[in-house]
Design a protein around this motif. Structure first.
Motif, mmCIF file in Angstrom:
data_model
loop_
_atom_site.group_PDB
_atom_site.id
_atom_site.type_symbol
_atom_site.label_atom_id
_atom_site.label_comp_id
_atom_site.label_asym_id
_atom_site.label_seq_id
_atom_site.Cartn_x
_atom_site.Cartn_y
_atom_site.Cartn_z
ATOM 1 N N LEU A 247 -5.309 3.733 -2.106
ATOM 2 C CA LEU A 247 -3.846 2.521 -2.419
ATOM 3 C C LEU A 247 -2.385 2.646 -3.138
ATOM 4 C CD1 LEU A 247 -6.914 -0.221 -1.544
ATOM 5 C CD2 LEU A 247 -5.523 0.653 0.556
ATOM 6 N N THR A 248 -3.219 3.095 -4.188
ATOM 7 C CA THR A 248 -1.810 2.893 -5.153
ATOM 8 C C THR A 248 -2.368 2.118 -6.039
ATOM 9 O OG1 THR A 248 -0.041 1.936 -3.628
ATOM 10 C CG2 THR A 248 -0.428 4.878 -3.610
ATOM 11 N N TYR A 249 -2.149 1.946 -6.930
ATOM 12 C CA TYR A 249 -1.869 0.654 -7.781
ATOM 13 C C TYR A 249 -0.851 -0.740 -6.989
ATOM 14 C CZ TYR A 249 -1.873 -2.613 -11.333
ATOM 15 O OH TYR A 249 -1.860 -4.257 -11.982
ATOM 16 N N SER A 250 0.453 0.110 -7.006
ATOM 17 C CA SER A 250 1.245 -0.816 -6.682
ATOM 18 C C SER A 250 0.774 -1.546 -5.406
ATOM 19 C CB SER A 250 2.700 -0.273 -5.981
ATOM 20 O OG SER A 250 2.770 1.051 -6.814
ATOM 21 N N GLN A 251 0.347 -0.705 -3.727
ATOM 22 C CA GLN A 251 0.455 -2.162 -2.682
ATOM 23 C C GLN A 251 -1.300 -2.837 -3.241
ATOM 24 O OE1 GLN A 251 -0.559 0.660 -0.099
ATOM 25 N NE2 GLN A 251 -1.926 -0.423 1.516
ATOM 26 N N LEU A 252 -1.693 -1.888 -4.587
ATOM 27 C CA LEU A 252 -3.147 -3.154 -4.300
ATOM 28 C C LEU A 252 -3.144 -4.225 -4.477
ATOM 29 C CD1 LEU A 252 -6.641 -3.486 -4.503
ATOM 30 C CD2 LEU A 252 -6.039 -2.106 -6.883
ATOM 31 N N TRP A 364 -3.103 17.049 6.645
ATOM 32 C CA TRP A 364 -1.920 16.346 6.224
ATOM 33 C C TRP A 364 -2.031 14.919 5.909
ATOM 34 C CZ3 TRP A 364 1.869 17.962 2.966
ATOM 35 C CH2 TRP A 364 3.313 17.370 3.576
ATOM 36 N N ILE A 365 -3.184 14.306 4.516
ATOM 37 C CA ILE A 365 -3.377 13.755 3.833
ATOM 38 C C ILE A 365 -2.288 13.078 2.702
ATOM 39 C CG2 ILE A 365 -5.255 13.250 5.110
ATOM 40 C CD1 ILE A 365 -6.023 13.365 2.029
ATOM 41 N N PRO A 366 -1.964 12.003 2.458
ATOM 42 C CA PRO A 366 -1.077 10.453 1.679
ATOM 43 C C PRO A 366 -2.313 10.308 0.616
ATOM 44 C CG PRO A 366 -1.625 9.341 2.972
ATOM 45 C CD PRO A 366 -2.126 10.608 4.086
ATOM 46 N N ILE A 367 -2.488 11.034 -1.153
ATOM 47 C CA ILE A 367 -3.444 10.279 -1.758
ATOM 48 C C ILE A 367 -2.412 10.322 -3.396
ATOM 49 C CG2 ILE A 367 -3.205 13.540 -2.188
ATOM 50 C CD1 ILE A 367 -6.114 12.730 -3.434
ATOM 51 N N CYS A 368 -2.793 9.575 -3.438
ATOM 52 C CA CYS A 368 -2.372 9.193 -5.118
ATOM 53 C C CYS A 368 -3.163 9.578 -5.857
ATOM 54 C CB CYS A 368 -1.851 6.989 -4.951
ATOM 55 S SG CYS A 368 -2.568 6.431 -6.801
ATOM 56 N N LEU A 369 -2.800 10.340 -7.415
ATOM 57 C CA LEU A 369 -3.488 10.255 -7.811
ATOM 58 C C LEU A 369 -3.103 9.441 -9.184
ATOM 59 C CD1 LEU A 369 -3.090 14.172 -8.328
ATOM 60 C CD2 LEU A 369 -4.698 12.935 -7.052
ATOM 61 N N PHE A 377 2.411 7.835 -3.606
ATOM 62 C CA PHE A 377 1.528 9.160 -2.914
ATOM 63 C C PHE A 377 2.066 9.885 -3.019
ATOM 64 C CE2 PHE A 377 0.231 5.287 -0.431
ATOM 65 C CZ PHE A 377 -1.195 5.650 -0.514
ATOM 66 N N LEU A 378 1.316 10.983 -3.493
ATOM 67 C CA LEU A 378 1.579 12.405 -3.016
ATOM 68 C C LEU A 378 1.142 12.349 -1.510
ATOM 69 C CD1 LEU A 378 0.841 13.742 -6.397
ATOM 70 C CD2 LEU A 378 2.999 13.756 -5.012
#
Lengths: 554, 478
Positions: A247-252, A364-369, A377-378
């Motif tokens: 989700l990323t922190y921002s979105q959450l 091809w996927i977005p992933i937040c590290l 997202f990266l």
């Protein structure tokens, strides 16, 4: 001095000074962050800093800065706002009232699907489809009766709920049926918070209940294991990071800030599988316990060739290239300025481990590290090379780069094939690691060695008497036990030697390494000391095979 | 010196300063029974005792409510074992359900130190300083001591009513809680053992004869215990009752009675009835020959377990020089003053002579034992509750080594308890001290060795040597 590492017996203080940087697996070129996660956790829990400040500490590099560096400030802003846009969508529609609930989730899912470039020839295995696949594969444990003793007696329960007490995830059982239980958890936490205090854990009924508040989420573990509160809190932090990676922190935070009662499962739908898998890994893989990464043992020449092949395929905006085989790291090539945190790499391992769909086609996927940058997202190009066990991840900040990365990957594969590297990897995987016998110490049953300066560890295959599942679990618990004692926040140890009825365990921590070794219960201390000294020499001799000491850079 | 430690701290150490840590303190202590106020609005009725007394009723109800909620929540998962503790950042809550429907909650503060980092000051809480096993033992003892002197909660409530129970709880705990020394609580609380006085056969038999004679001559005496200073020589009580009584005598009664003796400046020998002796009552009448002052003083009652049921007794403690006899007298009638007079004249002279003989033997032995500074040990035998320690000061019973070392001993003890098996653990701390724990056949032995350059092998040899020297006839698994 290099060939006589210090002894675990007290006379080593002077030797140790010489030893630093000379211990097996030491490297001055770390590719992974090496800070102590347990200490960091203690700090996070203790300091009453505003959450934004904590978040800044989370980031070792920011996506925006990479973009800025490569394309100028304008597009950096664009990326920066991407996440915000997403959240705005939620906000906008949330204003339209409850009826639009469905729409929100559709919109968000759509949005995530949009991150795949809209080009005809893009492989179809997008995250959306993966998502559907995940949903199709029903979690059996969902059906468990939460009033049954089977449910109650699970070794480790993990629950995620919102700060408002809304169920988000339960490792066992359907979280819908746990509404009231999670309500109680939330109530207990907020009651304690009212007294300007924080609830940490409860010990009751032979179980430990551990609570981690990471606004806007609450994570709770209920364990029958003997892991320490500290170890369990770190595990919950991994779980929290897994949520952020989707989700990323921002979105959450934006979603739950806007609407406290929002059902986060709409956004996390289908990713339970990854949480399940993560928790299974945590219960058996020392990586999480040690905050370190395991490397695939490989001849250094082969590893160098692989590194060069990846390096030479460099393209703009490629931040990390990670080659993984059989849950072990083959190599990691990174942009010079950025290092990866082992905790982020664990999420990548978990992603591959939990899903077989990546093997079918390039994805091809977005992933937040989250440790790298929890705000955005990266984008990962994921492909199994030439139907082998080796999986290549190319991570970039630019969501439109699928085709460039696909080409990049082709180039890499070509080079690897030319040098027969893929075969070498396959062989290493098929060989199944190394055996403790290779070390040539008869009394030594098993060991785990972590090089602190590289955040990497090595361990032989588990053999008799640890072949059975229960015995493996028991051994892992013993490692956890020694680990918790030597890493106790208030009373850390240099050496611990424990003799029980079934084995003797040595834990030895120096500035450069951590070593945990298992012997038969009748092994004397003399035998153990001789053995670990011999073992250190062996690891030193093999260090280029067992560790990545000269990681390539772009 | 703390090289390894600094390295671990690298993440935080740069600009940090810190103040010494605060003490562990008792924050709250309350007892309730949820069945007494089951209806909403009647919560107040559940509460039987609350410390501190000035807590507002609202807060009392809130805190009782929290602990009820915690217990109920944890019971969702298991009811086999009770709720033991709750950890929060700033406090530790210890739970005890000693009798059906009764709960005792003890809340203690977690020590903190003030830290300054980058110009900001915050409290760092040292959660690991508080060990559940230690403070659970403190709480259990607080209950058991009440039970010894007052009887069980249930029996008081059934026989005397709720008000009487509340009254007795207030009477007992308002004083007892003030005597808690929480910051000195350690492994000794867990063991709760007894210091025995080893004597030669002759003296031991003389004491046994003396006790038999006393019990035969005064049929009201049900049980007797004999102590020399704070060491137990003989006891006729059940072990579990004796360890509670022993702790009371040595930590509470003896120190206070010694104080009063010292105030009297000279110990007057009792010259009445023609014999010379040093005996006097510690509980009971101060002077049995003084009709006026003595008639009011009643000895305390105790409730002990005689195997099948609870027995009510009077505890009469009589002392001559360093020797003490505890006479536990049938509780149905209060002994008349004449009885005390007879006891005094019968026991006084004999006890005085026994005491001086033991004293002689004791003094000789003391000279022979050499105390090494390099190592300290704690020994405990679960079978007979025998305990020995050189880690603690005899007078103050507080530890003479750093608190971290003492806590490591409790850590090892907790692990032995958890694994439910015999074993051995050796630990080397960041300050190069060694702490070794062995458990074998219900015996526990812990050694703290302060030899900076010792090797694991040398430490192993040292521990073996120690075992051989101090516990010749005890087999320890190697």
């Amino acid at each position: 001095m290099a060939d006589s590492p210090g002894r675990p017996d007290g006379t080593d203080d002077e030797d140790q000074d010489v030893l630093i940087g000379e211990e097996p697996g030491a490297s001055v070129h770390p590719m992974l962050a090496t800070e102590d996660s347990y200490e960091e956790l203690d700090y996070d829990l203790n300091i009453e800093a505003p959450i934004t400040e904590q978040r800044e500490r989370l980031a070792s590099g920011t996506i925006a800065s990479i973009v800025e560096e490569h394309t100028g400030p304008a597009s950096a802003e664009e990326v920066g706002t991407e996440a915000t846009e997403l959240e705005n969508d939620v906000e906008r529609s949330s204003l339209e009232g409850d009826l639009s609930n469905l729409q929100i989730s559709e919109e968000v899912t759509q949005r995530r699907a949009d991150t795949v470039p809209d080009r005809q020839d893009v492989p179809n295995d997008t995250d959306e489809e993966v998502l559907q696949n995940r949903e199709a594969g029903q979690r059996e444990i969902k059906d468990e009766d939460i009033h049954s003793s089977v449910w109650r007696d699970h070794k480790k329960h993990v629950f995620i709920l919102s700060e408002a007490g809304k169920p988000i995830y339960s490792r066992y059982g359907n979280e819908d049926k746990l509404v009231s239980l999670m309500g109680v958890m939330q109530a207990l936490i907020s009651f304690v918070q009212d007294g300007k205090n924080n609830l940490r854990s409860i010990v009751a009924g032979g179980r430990t209940f551990v609570f981690l508040v990471r606004p806007p989420l609450i994570l709770v573990a209920v364990c029958r294991t003997h892991e320490s509160q500290q170890q369990l809190l770190l595990q919950l932090t991994y779980v929290y990071n897994q949520v952020l990676s989707v989700l990323t922190y921002s979105q959450l935070s934006r979603v739950l800030e806007t609407r406290k009662n929002y059902d986060l499962r709409r956004l996390l739908g289908g990713t339970e599988k990854f949480l399940d898998n993560l928790l299974n890994l945590i219960d058996q893989d020392p990586s999480f316990l040690l905050t370190a990464v395991r490397c695939l043992p490989l001849d250094s020449t082969v590893r160098d060739t692989i590194g060069h092949s990846i390096q030479s395929a460099k393209i703009k905006d490629l931040v990390f290239a990670i080659l993984i085989a059989d849950n072990q790291l083959v190599t990691l090539c990174r942009m010079k300025k950025y290092i990866l945190h082992p905790a982020d790499l664990h999420l990548v391992f978990n992603l591959l481990n939990a899903s077989t769909s990546f093997q079918a086609a390039d994805s091809w996927i977005p992933i937040c590290l989250p440790k790298f940058d929890s705000a955005g997202f990266l984008h990962a190009h994921i492909s199994y090379l030439d139907n082998s066990k080796a999986c290549l991840l190319l991570l970039t900040v630019d969501k439109m780069m699928f085709f460039e990365l696909a080409k990049c990957k082709e180039k890499i594969v070509e080079k690897l094939k030319k040098h027969h590297c893929i075969e070498a990897i396959n062989r290493a995987v098929a060989g199944g690691g190394y055996r403790c016998l290779e070390v040539g110490i008869s009394d030594l049953r098993h060991f785990i060695y972590k090089s602190k300066s590289t955040a990497q560890f090595t361990a032989p295959e588990l053999e008799a008497p640890y072949r059975e599942k229960e015995e493996r679990a028991r051994l892992f618990n013993m490692y956890q036990y020694v680990h918790q004692r030597v890493h106790n926040a208030a009373r850390p140890l240099k050496i611990m030697f424990h003799v029980g009825s079934r084995e003797a365990m040595l834990g030895w921590v120096t500035t450069g390494f951590e070593l945990y070794a298992v012997f038969g219960p009748l092994a004397t201390k003399q035998v153990a000391i001789l053995a670990v000294n011999k073992l250190l020499k062996w690891i030193k001799k093999e260090e280029y095979r067992l560790f990545i000491l000269d990681p390539p850079e772009f | 010196m703390y090289f390894g430690y600094q390295n671990r701290g690298s993440f935080l150490t740069d600009t940090m300063t810190s103040t010494p840590r605060s003490c562990v303190m008792l924050q709250q202590f309350f007892i309730y029974n949820p069945t007494l106020g089951p209806k909403e609005g009647e919560e107040e009725k559940k509460i039987l005792f609350y410390h501190p007394r000035n807590t507002s009723i609202d807060n009392q109800i809130k805190n009782v409510g929290l602990s009820e909620a915690v217990i109920k929540f944890t019971e969702t998962f298991s009811t086999e074992r009770p709720c033991e503790s709750m950890h929060t950042q700033k406090t530790r809550h210890l739970y005890l359900q000693p009798e059906k429907d009764f709960s005792i909650i003890m809340i203690i503060t977690v020590p903190f130190s003030e830290k300054t980092k980058d110009g900001k000051t915050y409290h760092e809480y040292h959660e690991e300083d508080i060990q559940d096993s230690v403070y659970s033992a403190v709480l259990k003892h607080a209950y058991k001591l009440f039970k010894l002197f007052m009887g069980s909660f249930t029996s008081i409530m059934e026989n005397n009513g709720i008000d009487q129970l509340k009254h007795r709880l207030e009477h007992f705990y308002s004083r007892y809680l003030l005597t808690l020394r929480l910051s000195h609580s350690d492994i000794l609380e867990i063991h709760n053992g007894i210091l025995f006085l080893p004597l030669d056969k002759n003296t031991y038999l003389r004491i046994q004869c003396f006790i038999n004679l006393v019990e035969a001559s005064f049929s009201q005496i049900k049980y007797t215990a004999f102590l020399y200073n704070d060491q137990l020589v003989w006891s006729g009580l059940e072990q579990d009752d004796m360890r509670i009584l022993y702790k009371y005598l040595t930590t509470s009664l003896f120190p206070t009675s010694l104080d009063t003796e010292l105030k009297e400046t000279t110990i007057k020998s009792n010259q009445t009835l023609g014999s010379t002796h040093y005996g006097k009552f510690v509980t009971g009448p101060t002077d049995p020959h003084d009709q006026q002052s003595s008639s009011q003083i009643r000895p305390p009652k105790i409730f002990v377990n005689n195997g099948s049921h609870i027995e009510e007794l009077h505890l009469v403690v009589y002392r001559a020089l360093s020797a003490t006899v505890c006479l536990m007298v049938d509780g149905s009638t209060i002994p008349p003053l004449d009885w005390y007079k007879n006891i005094d004249s019968f026991i006084g002279p004999q006890l005085s002579s026994l005491a001086s003989d033991i004293g002689e033997q004791y003094a000789n032995r003391k000279g022979s034992s050499s105390a090494s500074q390099d190592f300290k040990f704690v020994y405990f035998n679960q079978m007979n509750l025998a305990q020995k320690t050189t880690v603690h000061n005899r007078k103050t019973s507080s530890a003479t080594i750093s608190p971290e070392m003492v806590r490591l001993i409790s850590d090892i003890n907790a692990d032995f308890t958890r694994f439910e098996e015999d074993g051995e653990t050796l630990m080397k701390t960041m300050s190069d001290c060694w702490v070794v724990g062995k458990k074998s056949d219900q015996r526990e032995f812990y050694v703290v060795i302060n030899q900076k350059n010792a090797t694991l092998t040398e430490i192993n040899e040292e521990v073996k040597r120690l075992c051989a020297a101090h516990f010749t006839n005890i087999f320890f698994l190697d």
